[in-house]
Design an enzyme around this catalytic site. Structure first.
Site, mmCIF file in Angstrom:
data_model
loop_
_atom_site.group_PDB
_atom_site.id
_atom_site.type_symbol
_atom_site.label_atom_id
_atom_site.label_comp_id
_atom_site.label_asym_id
_atom_site.label_seq_id
_atom_site.Cartn_x
_atom_site.Cartn_y
_atom_site.Cartn_z
ATOM 1 N N ASP A 41 66.149 -64.718 -46.581
ATOM 2 C CA ASP A 41 66.996 -63.804 -47.468
ATOM 3 C C ASP A 41 66.291 -63.259 -48.566
ATOM 4 O O ASP A 41 64.980 -63.828 -49.009
ATOM 5 C CB ASP A 41 67.992 -64.882 -48.068
ATOM 6 C CG ASP A 41 69.256 -65.248 -47.049
ATOM 7 O OD1 ASP A 41 69.263 -64.702 -46.017
ATOM 8 O OD2 ASP A 41 69.781 -66.228 -47.342
ATOM 9 N N ALA B 86 70.397 -73.303 -57.523
ATOM 10 C CA ALA B 86 69.954 -72.437 -58.849
ATOM 11 C C ALA B 86 70.502 -73.156 -59.840
ATOM 12 O O ALA B 86 70.122 -73.131 -61.049
ATOM 13 C CB ALA B 86 70.265 -71.104 -58.539
ATOM 14 N N GLY C 88 65.443 -67.354 -62.216
ATOM 15 C CA GLY C 88 65.216 -68.516 -62.814
ATOM 16 C C GLY C 88 64.277 -69.283 -62.397
ATOM 17 O O GLY C 88 63.955 -69.442 -60.963
ATOM 18 N N MET D 280 76.148 -65.263 -58.646
ATOM 19 C CA MET D 280 76.537 -63.943 -58.167
ATOM 20 C C MET D 280 77.686 -63.307 -59.075
ATOM 21 O O MET D 280 78.546 -62.836 -58.454
ATOM 22 C CB MET D 280 76.995 -63.868 -56.812
ATOM 23 C CG MET D 280 75.665 -64.315 -55.847
ATOM 24 S SD MET D 280 76.069 -64.593 -54.129
ATOM 25 C CE MET D 280 76.928 -66.098 -54.503
ATOM 26 N N LYS E 182 71.112 -60.112 -47.802
ATOM 27 C CA LYS E 182 72.368 -59.232 -48.138
ATOM 28 C C LYS E 182 71.931 -58.899 -49.865
ATOM 29 O O LYS E 182 72.093 -60.101 -50.573
ATOM 30 C CB LYS E 182 73.590 -59.974 -47.992
ATOM 31 C CG LYS E 182 73.937 -60.212 -46.620
ATOM 32 C CD LYS E 182 74.814 -61.281 -46.558
ATOM 33 C CE LYS E 182 75.409 -61.505 -44.902
ATOM 34 N NZ LYS E 182 74.154 -62.240 -44.324
ATOM 35 N N VAL F 234 75.302 -74.718 -50.679
ATOM 36 C CA VAL F 234 75.797 -74.285 -51.883
ATOM 37 C C VAL F 234 75.769 -72.516 -51.937
ATOM 38 O O VAL F 234 74.930 -72.195 -52.267
ATOM 39 C CB VAL F 234 75.052 -74.792 -53.106
ATOM 40 C CG1 VAL F 234 75.814 -74.543 -54.435
ATOM 41 C CG2 VAL F 234 75.030 -76.392 -53.095
ATOM 42 N N GLY G 66 67.259 -69.065 -50.212
ATOM 43 C CA GLY G 66 67.380 -69.411 -51.565
ATOM 44 C C GLY G 66 68.475 -70.424 -51.807
ATOM 45 O O GLY G 66 69.303 -70.735 -51.463
ATOM 46 N N GLY G 67 67.701 -71.341 -52.902
ATOM 47 C CA GLY G 67 68.508 -72.510 -53.376
ATOM 48 C C GLY G 67 68.735 -73.537 -52.474
ATOM 49 O O GLY G 67 67.852 -73.764 -51.639
ATOM 50 N N PRO H 153 65.029 -72.226 -56.303
ATOM 51 C CA PRO H 153 65.374 -71.111 -56.793
ATOM 52 C C PRO H 153 64.177 -70.152 -57.016
ATOM 53 O O PRO H 153 64.385 -68.944 -57.429
ATOM 54 C CB PRO H 153 65.866 -71.622 -58.176
ATOM 55 C CG PRO H 153 65.281 -73.066 -58.487
ATOM 56 C CD PRO H 153 65.268 -73.518 -57.070
#
Length: 474
Positions: free
Chosen positions: A246, A330, A410, A381, A268, A304, A299-300, A223
């Site tokens: 990303d 996250a 976070g 999101m 994105k 997931v 990310g993350g 995260p």
């Protein structure tokens, strides 16, 4: 240089340990691991020593040390609580030209035992020459984190292949280039994945002049806090030729990427130029087919809500080798840093993760299930659709006063946590910026006790009926 760093072959060599306590056992265990023929003298023996003697792993010479016990000994270690006895062992060993180490007494040591990183047959030894042993151990701990555990297997396979390589490649410089390519390419990745037969075949192919194929590592960057990266992720990021990343990957994480790697942003983000997924897939394949080591950094966790599976399907269809390194998603990382447990015996027996972004033709969410009580709902999101989320959950039975939190960035230094109630979610979302995570459930209230990262400020009054609190770093 106070000491000459050497590696001694102790296999079947007689070594004497004087002392039977825990410290003496640690030294004995090290000697046994090196294949030494260990003998021990001690008035009292720890349970570990007693077991080793019963198993005939070591020889027990009795309770009392005599200088003659050092005759024929290769090296000795004194680890008793009696200074006079330790001094006698040291003096007697010196007279016989026997290497000796008195634990925690550098002045009575003709050799010292370093802190060791064991990736046999790769061994790394760290020493402060007895001046700061705790510092040496801290350095060893850092090296433990940096050196992958498959180094030893890689060295073993390479050792078996050396003679064959020498027959095919006679020039020393060419062999050196061969090993540099192998140790940083597909061979290393195959060993890391436990595919030793394939790794040996890769060496054979390279020695026959076949180019090393490109490969892709799909990595979860977590995260945002770089301290949450896995060791494998960091290793691959340092080896990458190309990194496709990303927007959600934090700057702190990107700072750990190999400096001379090519960076390609394929993120994105609402309001910014976005790279279509099809173009991202094309770039990954293009770089890999050029023989490059490609890192796809997400990310993350890539599995997931990260579309990692879609990207790997493309690689599979093109017969491009890949590996996956999971990351902390996250929902786990951001809530932990906000002091919000995902489950709690008194408040939430289940936790559900959903995304606020669906395919245009995707099925509607099962709002009745999502609105159930005694569970934690985490929405990725979801800022743009926060009003619909609020209305649907209340309409399907979730109490309007259910505690909520929006966690912005976070685990990062700029983390903020906005708190309120479900009937004020839409308005609360206007205060937060992406990337943010929405958490709904009674466990949010526990953050008053459990928050530890950042600073708890006084509640800020919002336009809703209930005050809203924000937690952020000072």
């Amino acid at each position: 240089m106070d000491y000459l760093p050497i590696f001694a072959d102790l296999k079947r060599r007689p070594c004497l340990v004087v002392g039977g306590n825990e410290i003496a056992w640690r030294k004995t265990r090290m000697l046994l691991k090196a294949g030494a023929d260990v003998k021990v003298i001690a008035s009292t023996l720890s349970p570990e020593f007693q077991h080793a003697i019963a198993q005939q792993q070591i020889d027990y010479l009795g309770e009392t040390f005599q200088p003659e016990d050092l005759d024929g000994i290769f090296l000795a270690i004194a680890a008793t609580e009696r200074k006079a006895l330790n001094a006698l062992v040291y003096q007697s060993a010196n007279q016989r030209q026997v290497l000796v180490n008195v634990v925690d007494d550098t002045q009575r040591c003709s050799f010292i035992v370093p802190s060791i990183v064991d990736r046999s047959p790769i061994i790394v030894a760290v020493s402060s020459s007895g001046k700061a042993p705790v510092l040496a151990r801290l350095v060893r701990q850092q090296l433990e984190a940096l050196l992958p555990h498959h180094l030893g297997a890689m060295a073993d396979i390479a050792g078996r292949f050396r003679s064959r390589l020498a027959e095919k490649v006679t020039a020393f410089s060419a062999r050196r280039r061969f090993w540099e390519q192998a140790f940083s390419g597909r061979f290393a990745s195959q060993v890391a994945a436990g595919n030793h037969e394939q790794a040996e075949q890769t060496l054979e192919d390279l020695s026959n002049g076949l180019e090393d194929r490109g490969e892709v590592a799909l990595i979860g960057a977590g995260p945002g806090d770089p301290g949450l990266l896995t060791l494998r992720a960091l290793q691959l990021m340092q080896q990458a030729d190309v990194v496709l990343y990303d927007y959600l990957v934090s700057d702190d994480v990107m700072d750990l990427v190999r400096r001379d790697a090519e960076w390609v942003c394929v993120g994105k983000k609402a309001g910014f130029h976005s790279v279509p997924q099809s173009e991202t897939n094309r770039l990954i394949v293009q770089y890999a087919e050029q023989g490059k080591r490609v890192v796809r950094l997400k990310g993350g966790d890539p599995f997931v809500f990260g579309r990692g599976g879609e990207e790997l399907e493309v690689l599979f269809d093109r017969n491009i080798p890949f590996e996956v390194v999971p990351g902390i998603t996250a929902a786990a990382g951001a809530t932990a840093y906000a002091g919000i447990p995902l489950t709690h015996r008194d408040y939430a027996q289940t936790a559900m993760f959903v995304t606020g972004h669906l395919k245009p033709d995707g099925k509607q969410l099962d709002w009745r299930t999502l609105a159930r009580g005694n569970q934690t709902l985490v929405i990725y999101m979801g800022l743009m659709n926060s009003r619909d989320i609020q209305l649907q959950l209340i309409q399907h039975g979730r109490a309007p006063d259910t505690p909520i939190a929006i966690i912005e960035r976070g685990t990062q230094r700029a983390q903020k946590v906005f708190k309120g109630q479900l009937d004020g979610l839409a308005e609360l979302a206007q205060q937060a910026e992406s990337p943010s995570l929405i958490v709904i459930g009674e466990v949010v209230n526990l953050s008053e006790k459990l928050h530890w990262f950042g600073k708890q400020e006084q509640p800020l009054q919002s336009a809703t009926r209930q005050p809203t609190a924000v937690v952020k770093l000072a």
